[in-house]
Design an enzyme around this catalytic site. Sequence first.
Site, PDB file in Angstrom:
ATOM      1  N   THR A   1      -5.130   9.050  -4.046  1.00  0.00           N
ATOM      2  CA  THR A   1      -5.140   8.894  -2.583  1.00  0.00           C
ATOM      3  C   THR A   1      -4.134   9.839  -1.940  1.00  0.00           C
ATOM      4  OG1 THR A   1      -5.869   6.629  -2.790  1.00  0.00           O
ATOM      5  CG2 THR A   1      -4.910   7.231  -0.689  1.00  0.00           C
TER       6      THR A   1
ATOM      7  N   GLU B   1       0.846  -1.200   0.000  1.00  0.00           N
ATOM      8  CA  GLU B   1       0.000   0.000   0.000  1.00  0.00           C
ATOM      9  C   GLU B   1       0.884   1.255   0.000  1.00  0.00           C
ATOM     10  OE1 GLU B   1      -2.929   1.030  -0.877  1.00  0.00           O
ATOM     11  OE2 GLU B   1      -4.191   0.255   0.726  1.00  0.00           O
TER      12      GLU B   1
HETATM   13  N1  HSE Z   1      -7.761   5.780   5.122  1.00  0.00           N
HETATM   14  C1  HSE Z   1      -7.305   6.012   3.779  1.00  0.00           C
HETATM   15  C2  HSE Z   1      -7.676   7.426   3.383  1.00  0.00           C
HETATM   16  C3  HSE Z   1      -7.941   5.037   2.865  1.00  0.00           C
HETATM   17  O1  HSE Z   1      -8.801   7.819   3.656  1.00  0.00           O
HETATM   18  O2  HSE Z   1      -6.834   8.132   2.818  1.00  0.00           O
HETATM   19  C4  HSE Z   1      -7.524   5.220   1.435  1.00  0.00           C
HETATM   20  O3  HSE Z   1      -8.085   4.195   0.668  1.00  0.00           O
END
Ligand code: HSE
Length: 326
Positions: free
Chosen positions: A195, A139
């Site tokens: 992201t 990730e």
């Molecule tokens: N917790 C992470 C975010 C998940 O919200 O950036 C990303 O898939």
Amino acid sequence: MLTQLTHRRVSVESPASTANLGPGFDVFGLALDLAYDRVDVEVVEERGSGKVVEFEVQGPYSHDVPKDRENLVVKLAEYILDKFNVDVDLRVRLWKGVKPRSGLGSSGAAAAATSVALATLLGLDTPPLEIVKLAVKGEEYATGTPHADNVAPSILGGFVVIRSYSPLDLIRLDPPDDLGIVVVCPEVRLPQDKTRYAREILPRQVDLQRVVENIGNACYVVLGFALKNTKLIARGMSDAIVEPVRSKLIPGYQRAKERGLSAGALAVTISGAGPSIIAIYSKNELEESQARDIGQSIVEVFKEEGIDASYYLTSPSKGTRLLRLE
Ligand code: HSE
């Protein structure tokens, strides 16, 4: 150095997931029985150089991910070979079934499948938490941040609460049987490194009042899963910190949320870093056609914004499955 391999070929699939569930940024994740990534790994040379020597991507979203050594699957597989000092060469095939940059844990599903496939092939006698740690590395390759709220549910299934990242400490709970989920995917144009971007725009400092609100809500989400009470989960699915910022990236979000709630959803929130949205409902209280109304009413709002969107009805997934071991 590992010299004796008991298996030569393994195939696993890992599901999509939805992270955050409102107040649980980087803390909550739920596996979704919606779409899967599959990773096939085969030993081509036992005394090789610990590399992925052949890599292929197939599946409906193969065109949306790197097909070369830049793919997180290759990087993660080689990281694992190196970490455990294994010199086999591998042929790896990724079947990409989870849509990238949708907020549905696409990179997490690929990382989860890769970690479980490698751990199985190499016969690593590691507890599930250690496999989650390996997947977190994947990730990190994909999004720049080592969050576990997609990979952990994708591997373990169900609902996961991450208490700490250092050291990684998490608990998995089975969701209530009546938990129904509507996923809406709007075709919003987002940067390639979505992201990363959706994290960079978040505030570095937060009002105490908002923190208090989120803690209260997060407690209700956890209580809801622990007591298997879908309504309690929904009561807590409200976020005063991240959603107000990220919702600006999703045109029509507030109206979509209101429309979903009016159509019978118990809660509506952004899935992970977005732009997908999840709405939850109780299967004991709504017929499938009523759940479809929730999806359709949210899709209509996006249409009004000039954005194509699709919706899907789904349920929690049990996590990664071993499909083949030779
Ligand atoms: N917790 C992470 C975010 C998940 O919200 O950036 C990303 O898939």
